[in-house]
Design an enzyme around this catalytic site. Structure first.
Site, PDB file in Angstrom:
ATOM      1  N   ARG A   1      -1.168  -1.798 -18.355  1.00  0.00           N
ATOM      2  CA  ARG A   1      -2.391  -1.007 -18.156  1.00  0.00           C
ATOM      3  C   ARG A   1      -2.213   0.063 -17.103  1.00  0.00           C
ATOM      4  O   ARG A   1      -1.650  -0.191 -16.043  1.00  0.00           O
ATOM      5  CB  ARG A   1      -3.544  -1.927 -17.776  1.00  0.00           C
TER       6      ARG A   1
ATOM      7  N   ASP B   1      -6.381  14.496 -24.664  1.00  0.00           N
ATOM      8  CA  ASP B   1      -6.376  13.080 -24.268  1.00  0.00           C
ATOM      9  C   ASP B   1      -5.736  12.318 -25.431  1.00  0.00           C
ATOM     10  O   ASP B   1      -6.329  12.191 -26.510  1.00  0.00           O
ATOM     11  CB  ASP B   1      -7.826  12.641 -24.024  1.00  0.00           C
TER      12      ASP B   1
ATOM     13  N   TYR C   1       0.852  -1.194   0.000  1.00  0.00           N
ATOM     14  CA  TYR C   1       0.000   0.000   0.000  1.00  0.00           C
ATOM     15  C   TYR C   1       0.883   1.237   0.000  1.00  0.00           C
ATOM     16  O   TYR C   1       1.836   1.311   0.776  1.00  0.00           O
ATOM     17  CB  TYR C   1      -0.892   0.033   1.248  1.00  0.00           C
TER      18      TYR C   1
ATOM     19  N   LYS D   1      -2.033   1.156 -24.994  1.00  0.00           N
ATOM     20  CA  LYS D   1      -2.403   1.098 -26.416  1.00  0.00           C
ATOM     21  C   LYS D   1      -1.108   1.167 -27.232  1.00  0.00           C
ATOM     22  O   LYS D   1      -0.284   0.266 -27.121  1.00  0.00           O
ATOM     23  CB  LYS D   1      -3.397   2.215 -26.731  1.00  0.00           C
TER      24      LYS D   1
ATOM     25  N   GLU E   1      -0.433   4.816  -0.343  1.00  0.00           N
ATOM     26  CA  GLU E   1      -1.247   6.035  -0.486  1.00  0.00           C
ATOM     27  C   GLU E   1      -0.393   7.271  -0.241  1.00  0.00           C
ATOM     28  O   GLU E   1       0.403   7.301   0.697  1.00  0.00           O
ATOM     29  CB  GLU E   1      -2.429   5.988   0.487  1.00  0.00           C
TER      30      GLU E   1
ATOM     31  N   THR F   1      -3.743   6.754 -21.651  1.00  0.00           N
ATOM     32  CA  THR F   1      -3.576   5.411 -21.108  1.00  0.00           C
ATOM     33  C   THR F   1      -2.232   4.900 -21.602  1.00  0.00           C
ATOM     34  O   THR F   1      -1.640   5.463 -22.528  1.00  0.00           O
ATOM     35  CB  THR F   1      -4.701   4.474 -21.576  1.00  0.00           C
TER      36      THR F   1
HETATM   37  N1  DSN Z   1     -11.910   1.263 -24.843  1.00  0.00           N
HETATM   38  C1  DSN Z   1     -10.959   2.125 -25.473  1.00  0.00           C
HETATM   39  C2  DSN Z   1     -10.932   1.937 -26.957  1.00  0.00           C
HETATM   40  O1  DSN Z   1     -11.158   0.836 -27.394  1.00  0.00           O
HETATM   41  O2  DSN Z   1     -10.667   2.866 -27.689  1.00  0.00           O
HETATM   42  C3  DSN Z   1     -11.145   3.538 -25.093  1.00  0.00           C
HETATM   43  O3  DSN Z   1     -11.293   3.667 -23.751  1.00  0.00           O
END
Ligand code: DSN
Length: 452
Positions: free
Chosen positions: A258, A223, A54, A252, A56, A249
């Protein structure tokens, strides 16, 4: 069974599911643009003992003891993110938001008051739920106007607590009309202007967006979840240092496990840190942060730049090949890793085509598109991407095969386009031609094996 028994010995059910998923990933072409395949090093870090702790708080300001190494890890991750994304010296980084939507919500909580107006891209044109989505419960929204004010059904928390207004793409070009975005911003005076989304295949003019935000006194948040890896590699242009806040994120195109990263000036990042904790989360997922750290390290290597260029080349080649079979590409092409196919000139639309392709070993997703007239549950388009295949080592030659297979699937299943979904799937599942394509796809995948 003891604490050290392996998964296959201790839980055969879960072990079996994982093994089947490994086989699926191995044998099929994963072409959902938001997915990628992470290195063994990233996966090792994510599965490490760091998950037990943990932590925090922020670096050197934790509410729990024993965080010497977690501090070191988080600091290293922050430093790598600053370097990779070429942050100005007075910018800071948050790596604790658990996912992209949480990161965006943290920005809203940091910069807005409840009831303030935010302005982002219209969801059916390729925006994102977390940028605010609400609609009227019945009927498709009016597509004749370039601005969308939402409706009474508040779908995402962002639309429940803020006023949301959205700009669309131009019906003639399927690109942003920046003059129109400016007009809408002048009319609605948002406190936050947002760019980015899930299905806009073109580069965004970040400087123009910042100028619009400045004109109406709004913050500007970019974003970059989808194109983060392409931006890190310098293949797409960067909003870092232009926008007030950049969120992304990490799983990708960035290929780092993740999680999420937020970049902003030191002044804004302090507010965002407080919005993440105690605002909306408890302890960060240290193991995921370790995965991000390893992935960022990998993205600093020259090989990642080569990878990112190839991702885009593959996507552009795929567009070119698909056009030969009369597949219409939204906006006429792509600058990125993703391809949006308008299927309105075909006998089978997104949902059925995606399912038929899956049986043939090509995994994509059905999607809405600009000027969409159908429901998001059964829309007109198909969205595909090249990040995962490029990680496997596939290049232009493989895109030629993929486009040809996609056309064969379309030709075969066109005869069943009028059937209901269940009957359609039954035909597809028993089609010799589809099985034949699946075995050809599997053979190709075998030549580009994934290392588990
Ligand atoms: N779920 C993602 C996508 O497939 O683009 C976006 O959050």
């Amino acid at each position: 069974m003891t604490h050290t028994t392996s998964l296959s010995q201790s839980d055969a059910q879960v072990a079996r599911i994982i093994s089947l998923e490994e086989q699926r990933q191995q044998d099929k072409l994963s072409m959902i643009p938001s997915e990628n395949f992470f290195s063994k090093a990233v996966r090792e870090a994510v599965g490490s003992v760091l998950m037990h702790k943990y932590a925090e708080g922020n670096v050197k300001k934790r509410y729990y003891e024993g965080n010497q190494y977690i501090d070191e890890l988080e600091l290293l991750t922050i430093e790598r993110a600053k370097k990779l994304f070429r942050c100005p010296p007075d910018w800071g980084v948050n790596v604790q938001a658990l996912a992209g939507s949480n990161a965006n919500l943290a920005v809203y909580l940091a910069l807005l008051e409840i009831g303030d107006t935010m302005m982002g891209m219209y969801l059916p044109d390729g925006g994102h739920l977390s940028h605010g989505w609400s609609h009227e419960p019945k009927g498709a929204p009016d597509s004749s106007d370039l601005v969308y004010e939402g409706g009474s059904a508040k779908v995402n928390i962002s639309s429940k607590i803020f006023k949301t207004v959205q700009y669309k793409t131009s019906p003639s070009t399927q690109l942003f009309d920046y003059d129109e975005v400016e007009r809408i911003a002048m009319q609605y005076k948002p406190k936050l202007l947002i760019t980015g989304g899930t299905a806009y295949p073109r580069e965004i003019d970040y400087r123009r967006m910042k100028a619009i935000a400045r004109k109406v006194g709004a913050y500007y948040m970019a974003d970059i979840a989808h194109e983060a890896g392409l931006i890190a590699a310098g293949v797409n242009s960067s909003p870092v240092g232009i926008a007030d806040v950049v969120t992304m994120t990490t799983h990708k195109t960035l290929r780092s496990g993740r999680g999420a990263i937020i970049l902003a000036s030191d002044e804004i990042i302090k507010k965002i840190n407080r919005a993440v904790l105690p605002g909306m989360q408890g302890g960060p997922f240290n193991n995921n942060i370790a995965g991000i750290c390893v992935g960022l390290g990998e993205a600093m290597e020259y090989s990642f730049t080569t990878y990112a260029w190839q991702v885009v080349r593959n996507a552009q080649y795929l567009c070119r090949e698909l056009e030969k079979f009369d597949f219409k590409i939204v906006s006429g092409g792509t600058d990125k890793h993703l391809v949006l196919i308008d299927l309105t000139n075909k006998a089978v639309l997104g949902k059925k085509f995606a399912r038929a392709l899956d049986y043939a070993g090509i995994v994509a997703n059905y999607n809405t598109m600009p000027q969409e007239t159908r429901s998001p549950a059964d829309p007109s388009a198909l969205r595909m991407g090249t990040p995962w295949l490029t990680t496997r080592g596939m290049k232009e030659g493989e895109m030629v095969h993929i486009a040809a297979w996609m056309n064969r699937v379309m030709v075969v299943c066109s005869a069943w386009g009028e059937l209901d979904f269940k009957e359609f799937e039954e035909r597809v599942a028993t089609s010799f031609e589809i099985m034949q394509i699946a075995s050809e796809v599997k053979e190709l995948c075998g030549r580009f094996p994934l290392e588990f």
